[in-house]
Scaffold this active site. Structure first.
Site, PDB file in Angstrom:
ATOM      1  CB  SER A  40      -1.129  -0.305   1.187  1.00  0.00           C
ATOM      2  OG  SER A  40      -1.919   1.230   0.678  1.00  0.00           O
ATOM      3  CG  ASN A  41      -0.022   4.490  -1.326  1.00  0.00           C
ATOM      4  OD1 ASN A  41      -0.847   5.359  -1.586  1.00  0.00           O
ATOM      5  ND2 ASN A  41      -0.405   4.558  -2.150  1.00  0.00           N
ATOM      6  CB  ALA A  42       2.147   7.424   3.230  1.00  0.00           C
TER       7      ALA A  42
END
Ligand code: CTP
Length: 203
Positions: free
Chosen positions: A21-23
């Protein structure tokens, strides 16, 4: 107007306990949805698994494919799409059914690309407005302009990777006719207001 907003990251599962995933926090999209509702627009918000709680009535999705199908189903309904989401661009080639055990040796993960949601929706854009974002670590304006053209965006908000998950960001708004405006250290609420001003002026 009828405005469709997409927010937050997506998740691509590696095994039952791990994902890619990512931030992205979802805050940019939530601010756009709230501001659009405040101005009297009808809004549908689709969000991935965000760290911040989404507003009531949000359509929740998990993977990039699920986000694509949720948006596809509603794209025909809308007059404008604001695509603030940060969909995962890669997914593991296969999701392991059992937890992958560590062996003490290096491990490799085979990744396959996920669909590009904006590119897919832009094929049947019609008269709809498309507002997108561009996250670039280098050559911000040049690359953001290239993305705007490739994904048939009418407005692109270009920003650096530090913007993801942050409360404030410096963004440069670009339009296909050469328009350019930079908002420095702006809150996501302020960026949302500028985007909604721009949409209001276009329709
Ligand atoms: N986007 C999308 N589907 C994806 C990835 C991104 O619709 N699978 C959208 C984002 O919501 C954003 C725009 O496309 O509005 C640009 O996203 P960005 O992450 O900057 O770039 P990518 O198109 O993913 O390209 P790259 O990762 O190569 O920079």
């Amino acid at each position: 107007m009828k405005i469709l907003v997409a927010a937050g990251p997506t998740r691509e599962w590696i095994d039952p306990v791990r994902f890619l995933s990512n931030a992205s926090s979802g805050r940019m999209g939530f601010a756009c949805a709230r501001e659009a509702r405040r101005r009297g627009h009808r809004v549908v918000l689709v969000a991935g698994p965000t760290s911040e709680p989404p507003p009531p009535g949000t359509v929740r999705v998990e993977t990039t494919r699920q986000m694509l199908s949720a948006l596809r189903r509603r794209f025909g309904w809308c007059d404008a799409l604001i695509m603030t989401a940060a969909p995962a661009d890669f997914a593991p080639a296969a999701r392991a059914r059992a937890k992958i055990k560590k062996t003490g040796r290096p491990a490799a993960l085979r990744l396959v690309p996920t669909p590009d949601i904006l590119a897919a929706l832009a094929r049947r854009k019609g008269r709809r407005l498309i507002v997108g974002f561009a996250l670039e670590s280098h050559a911000l304006v040049r690359r953001a302009r290239a993305k705007m053209a490739a994904k048939r965006m009418d407005l692109v908000a270009a920003n650096a990777p530090q913007a993801a998950g942050a409360r404030c960001a410096t963004v440069t708004l670009l339009t296909p006719d050469g328009g350019r405006e930079t908002l420095r250290g702006a809150t996501k609420e302020r960026i949302a207001r500028r985007i909604l001003d721009w949409i209001g002026a276009r329709k």
